[in-house]
Scaffold this motif. Structure first.
Motif, PDB file in Angstrom:
ATOM      1  N   UNK A 139     -12.920  -5.966  -5.932  1.00  0.00           N
ATOM      2  CA  UNK A 139     -12.758  -7.324  -5.836  1.00  0.00           C
ATOM      3  C   UNK A 139     -12.704  -8.071  -4.299  1.00  0.00           C
ATOM      4  N   UNK A 140     -12.855  -9.241  -4.193  1.00  0.00           N
ATOM      5  CA  UNK A 140     -12.906  -9.795  -2.829  1.00  0.00           C
ATOM      6  C   UNK A 140     -11.616 -10.704  -2.531  1.00  0.00           C
ATOM      7  N   UNK A 141     -11.067 -10.872  -1.666  1.00  0.00           N
ATOM      8  CA  UNK A 141      -9.825 -11.579  -1.367  1.00  0.00           C
ATOM      9  C   UNK A 141     -10.293 -13.271  -1.269  1.00  0.00           C
ATOM     10  N   UNK A 142      -9.557 -13.716  -1.886  1.00  0.00           N
ATOM     11  CA  UNK A 142      -9.786 -15.392  -2.354  1.00  0.00           C
ATOM     12  C   UNK A 142      -9.510 -15.881  -0.859  1.00  0.00           C
TER      13      UNK A 142
ATOM     14  N   UNK B 297      -7.139  -9.057   3.330  1.00  0.00           N
ATOM     15  CA  UNK B 297      -6.718  -7.606   3.524  1.00  0.00           C
ATOM     16  C   UNK B 297      -7.184  -6.905   2.176  1.00  0.00           C
ATOM     17  N   UNK B 298      -8.231  -6.308   2.056  1.00  0.00           N
ATOM     18  CA  UNK B 298      -8.706  -5.702   0.886  1.00  0.00           C
ATOM     19  C   UNK B 298      -9.179  -4.334   1.012  1.00  0.00           C
TER      20      UNK B 298
ATOM     21  N   UNK C 113      -3.834   0.011  -1.593  1.00  0.00           N
ATOM     22  CA  UNK C 113      -2.433  -0.594  -1.580  1.00  0.00           C
ATOM     23  C   UNK C 113      -1.365   0.097  -0.484  1.00  0.00           C
ATOM     24  N   UNK C 114      -1.902   0.930   0.131  1.00  0.00           N
ATOM     25  CA  UNK C 114      -1.116   1.464   1.539  1.00  0.00           C
ATOM     26  C   UNK C 114      -1.533   0.768   2.515  1.00  0.00           C
ATOM     27  N   UNK C 115      -2.458  -0.217   2.516  1.00  0.00           N
ATOM     28  CA  UNK C 115      -2.846  -0.864   4.025  1.00  0.00           C
ATOM     29  C   UNK C 115      -1.595  -1.867   4.554  1.00  0.00           C
TER      30      UNK C 115
END
Length: 461
Positions: A113-116, A131-132, A42-44
């Protein structure tokens, strides 16, 4: 105990199990295919935007610290196959390529999870980023620094396109603005933030435009255009083309459940693993799952949903670790609470949106009020809008959305507690909330909305 995934859920489970069982009672082996463990994804956006000074600030516990606590954490190691009848997993060292089978008595799946990434022409081009993970964040920063060194277009600074206007899309757009990029957000929905109703999302749109982010709603991306060197140069929609030296995908994520699917484990409507209250995978005796790879019970609608948040993942891990170590704990479900920001605009929601309530066949009323974060006469009182949904027949609170300036976002927690307790909006009006002019009007904005919802329920009969 074998743990697949070295971030929030997986390492919380491993740490909790280790607290309850010593090394002579329980051996714990964890596999993480990336280069970081126990970090805040969440901090990325705030790392990319410069508010957080380096990836180290986002790491709660390093691999070495986990090992010191008796957890055999193996980094850059990917689990490629689950053999559930044989109670073993196949793992490959990504550095050496070596593979071997590892036996387990208890298995924890925390694959995240993986980014769509839509199947579009050019989607794999250099300069296109999801960005995950912290590895993703580092790769994006490397691209941004390279683009900045090249200097951008002759008519201004470097250009970035963000595809999608959910939490990640909006937060990344702000981060890119902070780094001096000209930013366009392409959003297929009528307004940003489909986690809000459109009338509340309109406030987010206005804030984004106010900070210089070009936001194009109703835009369906059709291709990523590349230049002679193969790198991204523009993003095409059905109606236009938007120049870009870097593209960030903010289209959300999907549960990373390929291993689980191949092993025949039960998946839900959204592709996430299905578990019972103890986070044990349904139909199994010794397999648990948690974090972004599972679906959770929505306490308001009674259905399972995929809600990928670090708060849930850490709680899942605590429950899994307790149960896998022979204790007892449960995770009852969620009410769908989330909070974010764009510039100084705070955005929060909990419970159901109007669309979701209608899909569940609920008859409801919705009300919207305007209020302030402090007493109106107190300096720096900031405006906020609160929207509330209540069931027509019972007056049960169904959902709350809040958009406003400083002091608005965390007020959603009042509604989150009320939803969990299945309170009616009339019961909410009697809540004994803290009051002083620097913190709130005499009637807190959430309670003002509840009072208006009570009137709407009565009027509806």
């Amino acid at each position: 105990m074998v743990v697949v995934g070295g971030d929030a859920a997986g390492m919380s489970a491993a740490s909790q199990a280790r607290r309850l069982k010593g090394e002579d009672e329980l051996e714990i082996v964890a596999f993480e295919r990336g280069g970081f463990s126990s970090y805040s994804a969440c901090g990325i956006p705030y790392w990319v935007g410069g508010q957080v000074d380096g990836a180290d600030q986002l790491i709660a516990r390093s691999p070495g610290e986990h090992r010191e606590r008796g957890i055999d954490l193996r980094m850059r190691t990917e689990v490629t196959e689950l053999d559930l009848p044989g109670q073993r997993v196949r793992a490959r060292d990504l550095e050496s390529g070596d593979e071997r089978w590892w036996g387990f008595d208890r298995l924890v799946l925390a694959t995240g999870a993986t980014p769509v990434r839509p199947d579009l022409p050019g989607i794999g081009a250099p300069g296109v980023h999801g960005v995950q993970s912290l590895d993703d964040g580092r790769a994006l920063l490397d691209t941004l620094e390279e683009v900045a060194r090249r200097g951008g277009a002759p008519d201004g600074g470097p250009r970035a396109v963000v595809v999608g206007a959910g939490y990640i899309g909006v937060e990344m757009a702000e981060a890119l603005i902070r780094r001096g990029f000209r930013v366009t957000v392409l959003n297929r929905a009528p307004q940003p933030m489909t986690t809000l109703d459109p009338d509340m999302g309109e406030l987010v749109h206005e804030a984004m435009c106010g900070m210089g982010i070009e936001t194009v709603n109703g835009a369906e991306v059709t291709a990523i255009r590349t230049g002679a060197d193969g790198s991204v140069r523009a993003v095409a929609t059905e109606d236009a083309e938007y120049p870009a030296e870097v593209v960030v995908l903010g289209l959300g994520v999907r549960p990373a459940t390929g291993l689980a699917r191949d092993a025949g484990l039960p998946l839900g409507e959204y592709g996430g693993l299905l578990t019972d209250l103890s986070m044990r995978v349904r139909g199994t005796e010794n397999v648990w799952a948690g974090g972004d790879c599972v679906e959770v019970l929505d306490l308001v609608s009674g259905r399972t949903r995929h809600i990928p948040l670090g708060t849930h993942a850490n709680k899942h891990g605590q429950v899994i670790g307790s149960n896998a170590a022979g204790g007892y704990a449960t995770f009852p479900g969620v009410v769908g609470t989330a909070v974010s920001k764009v510039c100084d605009l705070e955005i929060a929601r909990t419970g159901l949106l109007e669309r979701q309530a209608a899909e569940e066949g609920l008859r409801f009323v919705s009300v919207t009020i305007e209020s302030t974060s402090r007493a109106g006469y107190y300096p720096d009182a900031r405006p906020m809008r609160v929207k509330m949904l209540a069931e027509r027949r019972t007056g049960r609170l169904l959902g709350t959305q809040i958009v406003g300036r400083e002091g608005a976002g965390k007020r959603v927690d009042i509604a989150a507690v009320a939803l969990t307790a299945r309170m009616t909006v009339e019961e909410m009006t009697a809540l004994d909330l803290g009051y002083a002019p620097p913190f709130s009007p005499v009637w807190d904005p959430v309670l003002v909305a509840a009072r208006k919802a009570v009137a709407a329920v009565r009027k509806a009969g």
